[in-house]
Scaffold this motif. Structure first.
Motif, PDB file in Angstrom:
ATOM      1  N   ASP A 124      -3.027  -6.737 -15.754  1.00  0.00           N
ATOM      2  CA  ASP A 124      -3.888  -7.544 -16.608  1.00  0.00           C
ATOM      3  C   ASP A 124      -3.085  -7.996 -17.833  1.00  0.00           C
ATOM      4  O   ASP A 124      -1.867  -7.765 -17.929  1.00  0.00           O
ATOM      5  N   ALA A 125      -3.750  -8.625 -18.786  1.00  0.00           N
ATOM      6  CA  ALA A 125      -3.059  -9.197 -19.937  1.00  0.00           C
ATOM      7  C   ALA A 125      -2.366  -8.149 -20.798  1.00  0.00           C
ATOM      8  O   ALA A 125      -1.419  -8.472 -21.530  1.00  0.00           O
ATOM      9  N   ARG A 126      -2.783  -6.895 -20.692  1.00  0.00           N
ATOM     10  CA  ARG A 126      -2.196  -5.833 -21.514  1.00  0.00           C
ATOM     11  C   ARG A 126      -1.231  -4.954 -20.732  1.00  0.00           C
ATOM     12  O   ARG A 126      -0.742  -3.950 -21.247  1.00  0.00           O
ATOM     13  N   GLY A 127      -0.968  -5.324 -19.477  1.00  0.00           N
ATOM     14  CA  GLY A 127      -0.003  -4.578 -18.676  1.00  0.00           C
ATOM     15  C   GLY A 127      -0.588  -3.457 -17.851  1.00  0.00           C
ATOM     16  O   GLY A 127       0.154  -2.742 -17.164  1.00  0.00           O
ATOM     17  N   ASN A 128      -1.908  -3.265 -17.886  1.00  0.00           N
ATOM     18  CA  ASN A 128      -2.530  -2.228 -17.061  1.00  0.00           C
ATOM     19  C   ASN A 128      -2.441  -2.601 -15.592  1.00  0.00           C
ATOM     20  O   ASN A 128      -2.561  -3.766 -15.219  1.00  0.00           O
ATOM     21  N   ARG A 129      -2.281  -1.606 -14.751  1.00  0.00           N
ATOM     22  CA  ARG A 129      -2.135  -1.822 -13.318  1.00  0.00           C
ATOM     23  C   ARG A 129      -2.731  -0.645 -12.561  1.00  0.00           C
ATOM     24  O   ARG A 129      -3.039   0.402 -13.148  1.00  0.00           O
ATOM     25  N   ILE A 130      -2.916  -0.837 -11.284  1.00  0.00           N
ATOM     26  CA  ILE A 130      -3.256   0.303 -10.423  1.00  0.00           C
ATOM     27  C   ILE A 130      -2.044   1.222 -10.387  1.00  0.00           C
ATOM     28  O   ILE A 130      -0.923   0.794 -10.096  1.00  0.00           O
ATOM     29  N   MET A 131      -2.251   2.468 -10.715  1.00  0.00           N
ATOM     30  CA  MET A 131      -1.136   3.399 -10.840  1.00  0.00           C
ATOM     31  C   MET A 131      -0.575   3.786  -9.475  1.00  0.00           C
ATOM     32  O   MET A 131      -1.223   3.587  -8.440  1.00  0.00           O
ATOM     33  N   ASP A 132       0.600   4.347  -9.470  1.00  0.00           N
ATOM     34  CA  ASP A 132       1.195   4.922  -8.268  1.00  0.00           C
ATOM     35  C   ASP A 132       0.597   6.316  -8.079  1.00  0.00           C
ATOM     36  O   ASP A 132       0.908   7.250  -8.819  1.00  0.00           O
ATOM     37  N   PHE A 133      -0.268   6.431  -7.088  1.00  0.00           N
ATOM     38  CA  PHE A 133      -0.964   7.699  -6.838  1.00  0.00           C
ATOM     39  C   PHE A 133      -0.157   8.657  -5.970  1.00  0.00           C
ATOM     40  O   PHE A 133      -0.628   9.757  -5.672  1.00  0.00           O
TER      41      PHE A 133
ATOM     42  N   TRP B  89     -10.168   3.605 -14.740  1.00  0.00           N
ATOM     43  CA  TRP B  89      -8.924   3.408 -13.986  1.00  0.00           C
ATOM     44  C   TRP B  89      -8.995   4.097 -12.618  1.00  0.00           C
ATOM     45  O   TRP B  89      -8.042   4.721 -12.167  1.00  0.00           O
ATOM     46  N   ALA B  90     -10.157   3.982 -11.967  1.00  0.00           N
ATOM     47  CA  ALA B  90     -10.369   4.543 -10.634  1.00  0.00           C
ATOM     48  C   ALA B  90     -10.322   3.427  -9.603  1.00  0.00           C
ATOM     49  O   ALA B  90     -10.666   2.280  -9.891  1.00  0.00           O
ATOM     50  N   VAL B  91      -9.917   3.771  -8.387  1.00  0.00           N
ATOM     51  CA  VAL B  91      -9.743   2.790  -7.318  1.00  0.00           C
ATOM     52  C   VAL B  91     -10.438   3.279  -6.057  1.00  0.00           C
ATOM     53  O   VAL B  91     -10.232   4.423  -5.629  1.00  0.00           O
ATOM     54  N   ALA B  92     -11.266   2.425  -5.467  1.00  0.00           N
ATOM     55  CA  ALA B  92     -11.760   2.624  -4.103  1.00  0.00           C
ATOM     56  C   ALA B  92     -11.022   1.610  -3.228  1.00  0.00           C
ATOM     57  O   ALA B  92     -11.048   0.411  -3.509  1.00  0.00           O
ATOM     58  N   TRP B  93     -10.374   2.087  -2.190  1.00  0.00           N
ATOM     59  CA  TRP B  93      -9.505   1.247  -1.355  1.00  0.00           C
ATOM     60  C   TRP B  93      -9.931   1.410   0.105  1.00  0.00           C
ATOM     61  O   TRP B  93      -9.859   2.499   0.663  1.00  0.00           O
ATOM     62  N   ASN B  94     -10.393   0.316   0.699  1.00  0.00           N
ATOM     63  CA  ASN B  94     -10.836   0.352   2.101  1.00  0.00           C
ATOM     64  C   ASN B  94     -11.846   1.473   2.343  1.00  0.00           C
ATOM     65  O   ASN B  94     -11.741   2.248   3.299  1.00  0.00           O
ATOM     66  N   VAL B  95     -12.846   1.534   1.474  1.00  0.00           N
ATOM     67  CA  VAL B  95     -13.895   2.548   1.569  1.00  0.00           C
ATOM     68  C   VAL B  95     -15.126   1.930   2.219  1.00  0.00           C
ATOM     69  O   VAL B  95     -15.483   0.786   1.944  1.00  0.00           O
ATOM     70  N   LYS B  96     -15.788   2.710   3.077  1.00  0.00           N
ATOM     71  CA  LYS B  96     -17.040   2.302   3.697  1.00  0.00           C
ATOM     72  C   LYS B  96     -18.151   3.256   3.273  1.00  0.00           C
ATOM     73  O   LYS B  96     -17.992   4.467   3.339  1.00  0.00           O
ATOM     74  N   GLY B  97     -19.267   2.680   2.839  1.00  0.00           N
ATOM     75  CA  GLY B  97     -20.400   3.508   2.439  1.00  0.00           C
ATOM     76  C   GLY B  97     -21.670   2.692   2.431  1.00  0.00           C
ATOM     77  O   GLY B  97     -21.637   1.457   2.483  1.00  0.00           O
ATOM     78  N   ASP B  98     -22.794   3.356   2.362  1.00  0.00           N
ATOM     79  CA  ASP B  98     -24.074   2.651   2.355  1.00  0.00           C
ATOM     80  C   ASP B  98     -24.333   1.983   1.008  1.00  0.00           C
ATOM     81  O   ASP B  98     -24.712   0.818   0.945  1.00  0.00           O
ATOM     82  N   TYR B  99     -24.155   2.726  -0.083  1.00  0.00           N
ATOM     83  CA  TYR B  99     -24.357   2.191  -1.433  1.00  0.00           C
ATOM     84  C   TYR B  99     -23.117   2.498  -2.277  1.00  0.00           C
ATOM     85  O   TYR B  99     -22.664   3.650  -2.328  1.00  0.00           O
ATOM     86  N   LEU B 100     -22.588   1.480  -2.932  1.00  0.00           N
ATOM     87  CA  LEU B 100     -21.392   1.617  -3.741  1.00  0.00           C
ATOM     88  C   LEU B 100     -21.697   1.134  -5.156  1.00  0.00           C
ATOM     89  O   LEU B 100     -22.108  -0.007  -5.364  1.00  0.00           O
ATOM     90  N   LEU B 101     -21.497   2.011  -6.135  1.00  0.00           N
ATOM     91  CA  LEU B 101     -21.749   1.701  -7.535  1.00  0.00           C
ATOM     92  C   LEU B 101     -20.423   1.730  -8.281  1.00  0.00           C
ATOM     93  O   LEU B 101     -19.782   2.784  -8.370  1.00  0.00           O
ATOM     94  N   VAL B 102     -20.007   0.573  -8.805  1.00  0.00           N
ATOM     95  CA  VAL B 102     -18.739   0.485  -9.532  1.00  0.00           C
ATOM     96  C   VAL B 102     -18.985  -0.299 -10.815  1.00  0.00           C
ATOM     97  O   VAL B 102     -19.281  -1.492 -10.765  1.00  0.00           O
ATOM     98  N   GLN B 103     -18.854   0.382 -11.953  1.00  0.00           N
ATOM     99  CA  GLN B 103     -19.082  -0.247 -13.253  1.00  0.00           C
ATOM    100  C   GLN B 103     -17.771  -0.327 -14.032  1.00  0.00           C
ATOM    101  O   GLN B 103     -16.825   0.416 -13.757  1.00  0.00           O
TER     102      GLN B 103
END
Length: 521
Positions: free
Chosen positions: A42-51, A440-454
């Motif tokens: 993003d504009a401040r350099g934040n990225r998805i971290m190396d997990f 800074w949480a990531v859901a990647w290729n997740v399947k579920g009935d209800y997904l809440l991401v704020q």
């Protein structure tokens, strides 16, 4: 809507098979034509971290096969003393060059255990003869209690003068930062990066307006330190580079004064190289409030480089607790089954994460009324849930600002609006003011009935390549607005993205194909 509850939800369509030839690319992490991972910021350099640093040995390390030093077989009556004596005998042995003293091997059969077992020394493995009914079955008897406690002693002991972070902003995912003086630090030092909780940051997060039944709720008390446990890899001038990326951002505008600091520490009481494997634990089923005594399985704290694999568990409550000083832990092929539903208002959590560099891999939770996986307060990642399945709810960070969580290639069924399959959320006044539970949480290729991401103020949560539908009501009963999506952090709903597993792709790139093979892929 309150300013703290800027909402972003993922709306997805039908389940799409995850196949490489059909996968799309995220702008945040994608495989380039050079077959290497590329990262957007993003504009401040934040990225998805190396997990890829999550797991035993810092990841990519095969779980050891430790020879037995003591072998026991079931005895009539309570076997607590017999098993504990064997553990103590192995604990008294000298460790080998790899830090292992030996395994306690439980021969096939049923072991009644009426008391709590303890492992308090490094280099111990408790191994059964199979996690099924024909292997080593541990049947818990007596009053509700914990089966096993694995813990060293004490806590991190800071030493020397803390150095102040001099950067105006350190982005999430960064490997390094600058300090006012690196004098006194050398490569190899273990350090705590101490992020202060300040009144300006609490206000920025909108967490100073929480009320429940007319009473003010405290999210995180000002003056609290959220600590990331790292090792200095190299030093250039006053710039410190760490062994593991940082899971949170550090913004001086909200953290100064007193400011973020880096301090050396020693932890002589922390133990290492402890394993549990190949047995089944069964407890008496009960549906009781979590405030009452419970049959639990395991607590780990003050321990590094430990694992649990091929273990079956039946009818425990609050099954596994990984404490704040537990790090570099792998749980692999852990199957937790509940034969009776939990009906109390406050549900138990089968796996509660407070430590760092935790990998939960190819594990399953089945049964009604539980939270399969939660994170607790002030948790700093990387922490990874990989190829996980549950048939009720899923992964729900619980409270008070965990950072750096990856839920990867996992599938959850039978979620509801009040118990979503995934919840990266602001819980506001729920509990005692749990507030923003994760950033800074990531859901990647997740399947579920209800997904809440704020989306928290000043941070991001991602849901990429996910399949599910949005809830319209939060746990604590508030109606929520559903914004138009996809957006920059909710990419490609209903479409599997490449790579199929972010963690495995990051691990392979960092350590090579051998690291993938080492962990069974």
């Amino acid at each position: 809507m309150k300013r703290a509850a800027a909402i972003g939800l993922l709306v997805c369509t039908a389940i799409v098979p995850i196949v490489l030839w059909a996968q799309a690319k995220s702008r945040w992490v994608y495989m380039g034509d050079d077959r290497r991972l590329h990262y957007g910021t993003d504009a401040r350099g934040n990225r998805i971290m190396d997990f890829s640093y999550a797991g035993y040995g810092g990841a990519g390390v095969a779980l050891p096969n430790v020879p037995p030093a003591r072998t026991i077989r079931p005895a009539p009556g309570d076997n607590t003393s017999q098993i504990q004596t064997a553990i103590d005998q192995v604990s008294a042995l000298a460790p080998n060059g790899n830090g292992f003293r030996g395994a306690v091997l439980l021969e096939a059969g049923t072991y009644e255990v009426g008391g709590e077992l303890k492992i308090a020394a490094s280099g111990i493995v408790l191994r059964g003869s199979g996690a099924n009914d024909n292997g080593a079955v541990i049947r818990i008897t007596g009053k509700p209690h914990r089966f096993l406690d694995i813990a060293g002693t004490g806590s991190p002991q800071p030493s020397g003068k803390p150095a102040s972070v001099s950067d105006n902003y350190v982005p999430s995912g960064a490997m390094s930062l600058s300090v006012d003086s690196a004098a006194g630090f050398v490569a190899g030092d273990t350090v705590l990066i101490q992020r202060p909780v300040t009144e300006p940051w609490i206000h920025f997060m909108g967490m100073d307006i929480l009320e429940r039944n007319g009473q003010k709720q405290t999210w995180i008390k000002a003056g609290t330190l959220i600590q990331a446990d790292r090792t200095i890899r190299s030093i250039a001038g006053n710039r410190l580079t760490f062994d593991v990326p940082l899971s949170d951002s550090y913004d001086a505008a909200y953290l100064n004064p007193p400011g973020t600091t880096v301090v050396k520490y020693a932890f002589p009481g922390r133990i290492a190289h402890v394993g549990l494997e190949s047995f089944k634990v069964v407890v008496p089923p009960q549906d009781v409030p979590i405030s009452q005594a419970q049959y639990t399985l395991l607590r780990m704290n003050a321990v590094s480089d430990a694992w649990m694999r091929d273990v079956g568990v039946q009818d425990t409550q609050n099954t596994i607790t990984l404490g704040p000083t537990a790090r570099r832990i792998t749980l692999e092929n852990v199957n937790i089954r509940h034969t009776v539903p939990f009906t109390e208002a406050a549900s138990p959590a089968d796996i509660a994460i407070s430590g760092s560099q935790i990998l939960i891999d190819r594990s399953v939770v089945t049964g009604e009324g539980v939270w399969p996986i939660v994170t607790q307060n002030g948790v700093t990642g990387p922490n990874v849930i990989l190829h996980f399945k549950s048939d009720q709810a899923g992964v729900a960070p619980h409270q008070r600002w965990a950072t750096g969580l990856l839920v990867d290639s996992s599938e959850f069924t039978n979620g509801t609006e009040r118990r979503p399959s995934l919840a990266f959320s602001n819980r506001e006044y729920a509990g005692s003011g749990h507030g923003w539970s994760v950033g800074w949480a990531v859901a990647w290729n997740v399947k579920g009935d209800y997904l809440l991401v704020q989306q928290p103020p000043g941070a991001k949560n991602w849901c990429i390549g996910c399949t599910g539908k949005p809830p319209t009501i939060l746990w604590h009963g508030n109606k929520i607005a559903i914004p138009e999506i996809p957006s920059e952090t909710w990419e490609l709903p209903g479409v599997a993205v490449e790579p199929a597993s972010l963690y495995l792709a990051q691990l392979r790139e960092r350590l090579g194909a051998g690291a993938i093979k080492n962990i069974g892929y």
